[in-house]
Write an enzyme that holds these catalytic residues in place. Structure first.
Site, mmCIF file in Angstrom:
data_model
loop_
_atom_site.group_PDB
_atom_site.id
_atom_site.type_symbol
_atom_site.label_atom_id
_atom_site.label_comp_id
_atom_site.label_asym_id
_atom_site.label_seq_id
_atom_site.Cartn_x
_atom_site.Cartn_y
_atom_site.Cartn_z
ATOM 1 N N ASP A 69 0.840 -1.183 0.000
ATOM 2 C CA ASP A 69 0.000 0.000 0.000
ATOM 3 C C ASP A 69 0.887 1.248 0.000
ATOM 4 O OD1 ASP A 69 -2.401 -1.523 -0.060
ATOM 5 O OD2 ASP A 69 -2.135 -1.950 2.054
ATOM 6 N N GLU A 71 3.743 1.777 1.469
ATOM 7 C CA GLU A 71 5.186 1.536 1.541
ATOM 8 C C GLU A 71 5.908 1.873 0.244
ATOM 9 O OE1 GLU A 71 3.737 -2.517 3.267
ATOM 10 O OE2 GLU A 71 2.808 -0.882 2.167
ATOM 11 N N ARG A 72 5.261 1.615 -0.886
ATOM 12 C CA ARG A 72 5.935 1.825 -2.166
ATOM 13 C C ARG A 72 6.299 3.294 -2.376
ATOM 14 N NH1 ARG A 72 6.144 -0.911 -7.547
ATOM 15 N NH2 ARG A 72 6.467 0.734 -9.083
ATOM 16 N N CYS A 110 4.317 -8.394 -1.793
ATOM 17 C CA CYS A 110 4.091 -7.282 -0.879
ATOM 18 C C CYS A 110 5.384 -7.159 -0.085
ATOM 19 C CB CYS A 110 2.858 -7.517 0.006
ATOM 20 S SG CYS A 110 2.920 -9.027 0.983
ATOM 21 N N GLN A 114 3.428 -12.683 2.726
ATOM 22 C CA GLN A 114 2.778 -13.628 3.625
ATOM 23 C C GLN A 114 1.264 -13.472 3.620
ATOM 24 O OE1 GLN A 114 4.579 -13.264 7.473
ATOM 25 N NE2 GLN A 114 6.553 -14.013 6.742
ATOM 26 N N VAL A 115 0.752 -12.274 3.366
ATOM 27 C CA VAL A 115 -0.689 -12.062 3.385
ATOM 28 C C VAL A 115 -1.159 -11.347 2.123
ATOM 29 C CG1 VAL A 115 -2.637 -11.050 4.628
ATOM 30 C CG2 VAL A 115 -0.748 -12.044 5.917
ATOM 31 N N ARG A 116 -0.756 -10.098 1.949
ATOM 32 C CA ARG A 116 -1.283 -9.295 0.837
ATOM 33 C C ARG A 116 -0.916 -9.850 -0.540
ATOM 34 N NH1 ARG A 116 0.901 -3.528 2.555
ATOM 35 N NH2 ARG A 116 2.669 -4.893 3.006
#
Length: 170
Positions: A69, A71-72, A110, A114-116
């Protein structure tokens, strides 16, 4: 990080995706080109290592999809990747399919994958199955250890603000 925790995280990530890791050697044969008769659309999500991604990332049929989200915007990213934030991913799938037209291999990530990353890869796969859309996508991967693992292992990153990133040299 302990070996037990690493194994648990690996198992959990694979459980969330619902697929075991396949060898990219078998999944990314050079003969896989969009539009060839007899090809099947992606039916599962697999993992790819940073070494494997590094060896294929410049191929014209490969797209790297960064689903982090915010972070990029303040972190670096994998050169040549495009950004499709996880918080609005499902609504943007039709645009993503247009953005990756002509690509038959998509690699999601991501921060840690692990999730996104796995979740968005699965959402795309489910969308393709539900809509029966022939987008030409044959392989869907999730980058093991995500962007953080990519960067920590010394792989090339880019700091531009373009989306998609036009820097495919790094």
């Amino acid at each position: 990080m302990s070996v037990g925790r690493d194994l648990y995280i690996s198992w959990l990530s694979r459980f969330l995706i619902g697929s075991s890791r396949l060898s990219t050697t078998a999944a990314l044969l050079p003969s896989a080109h969009p539009g060839e008769k007899g090809e099947m659309a992606a039916r599962s999500v697999s993992y790819i290592t940073s070494s494997e991604l590094l060896s294929i990332k410049r191929r014209p049929n490969v797209a790297i999809v960064d689903v982090r989200d915010d972070e990029r915007s303040y972190d670096a990213h994998i050169a040549g990747s495009l950004h499709c934030a996880s918080d609005t991913f499902y609504e943007k799938i039709p645009k993503l399919i247009q953005d990756v037209k002509g690509k038959d291999t998509l690699v999601f990530h991501c921060a840690l994958s692990q999730v996104r990353g796995p979740s968005c890869a699965r959402k795309l796969l489910n969308y393709l199955v539900e809509t029966k859309e022939d987008a030409g996508i044959k392989n869907i991967f999730v980058l093991e250890r995500g962007f953080n693992g990519w960067e920590a292992s010394g792989r090339p990153v880019c700091h531009c603000t373009d989306n998609p990133c036009k820097n495919d040299k790094a």
